[in-house]
Design an enzyme around this catalytic site. Sequence first.
Site, short mmCIF file in Angstrom:
data_model
loop_
_atom_site.label_atom_id
_atom_site.label_comp_id
_atom_site.label_asym_id
_atom_site.label_seq_id
_atom_site.Cartn_x
_atom_site.Cartn_y
_atom_site.Cartn_z
N LEU A 129 0.75 -1.14 -0.12
CA LEU A 129 0.21 0.13 -0.09
C LEU A 129 0.92 1.42 -0.17
CD1 LEU A 129 -2.82 -1.13 2.35
CD2 LEU A 129 -3.09 -0.64 -0.05
N ASP A 166 5.03 4.60 -7.08
CA ASP A 166 4.62 4.94 -5.62
C ASP A 166 4.54 6.19 -5.45
OD1 ASP A 166 4.17 1.92 -5.66
OD2 ASP A 166 5.12 1.69 -3.80
#
Length: 312
Positions: A104, A150
């Site tokens: 995540l 990311d």
Amino acid sequence: MTRASVPGKIILFGEHAVVYGRPAIAVPVRQVHVCAEITRLPNTAPGKVLIEAESIQLKKWLHELESNHPLRHTVQSTLKALQLDHVPPMHIQITSTIPIASGLGSGAAVSIAVLRALSLHLQHPLPINVQSELAFEIEKIHHGTPSGIDNTVIAYDQPLYFVSGQQHELLTLDSPLIFIVADSGERARTIDVVQSVREAWRLEKELYERIFDEVGQVTNDARQALEAGNRPTLGTLMDQNHRLLQQLAVSSPKLDRLTQAAREAGALGAKLSGAGRGGNVICLAEEKTKDDILDAMNDAGSAWTLATEIEA
Ligand code: PMV
């Protein structure tokens, strides 16, 4: 007090292939976030920075952290970018609801939250592209050879189409999408999985290049489906992407079980997300199937689940 809060992220399409120049699509996940709060430290010598991050049991002065510690790098690179050689004494408190090493984006989120809060605190807010570039350098400590997806999706906090080394493109979804994220509970370090894909690629370049091309094609088709709001096609493409990730040997029996259970519970498609060999799966749900998929993930042994809606 200065505060910055940034989201987590999921990769919808194209992980691994993105390291080899193919496109990928990622979206922010706002149900989870990292928050950095900075306060002045009275009666403390200039330059002293106390860093506290409860989720990793850290409470140390900056100079006590080892020289390649990502947090030390984050603070130092912010100061360098601002052309400052010292800071007023301060306390940086980091809190996070993003599970660590679960795909995540917790590492990139911590970097962006700290350098955003710090530059605001020093009254020189850094532009988003600079925040992303600085976080990319810090990602290299975590990941070795990251693609940069990311830090980019977390810094811009928008769905995006990403090709390494190129300007990313923001995506506009035709209609909102519901994804269920389910954590397998298994852990593998991104740096190790990326490294093992590289070793396999070295041995069988032709095969791996062909798989990466197919992933790139799936990602481009998915972009069209996202922009057209074609959910059934998007689901089918997620299943295809998962099969290609299996061929890259980055899935695991648990990830396969979770994705299969999601499909049986009514998901339009499901795949692993992130580096794989653990971490999480994402499942494309609809309002009417959401609860069934969440139950199916829990029954199939997911460590935690969340439902996230990506806005149109
Ligand atoms: O493990 P995560 O969620 O940070 O994802 C890694 C994605 C890879 O494509 C495998 C690596 C990268 O840098 O893009």
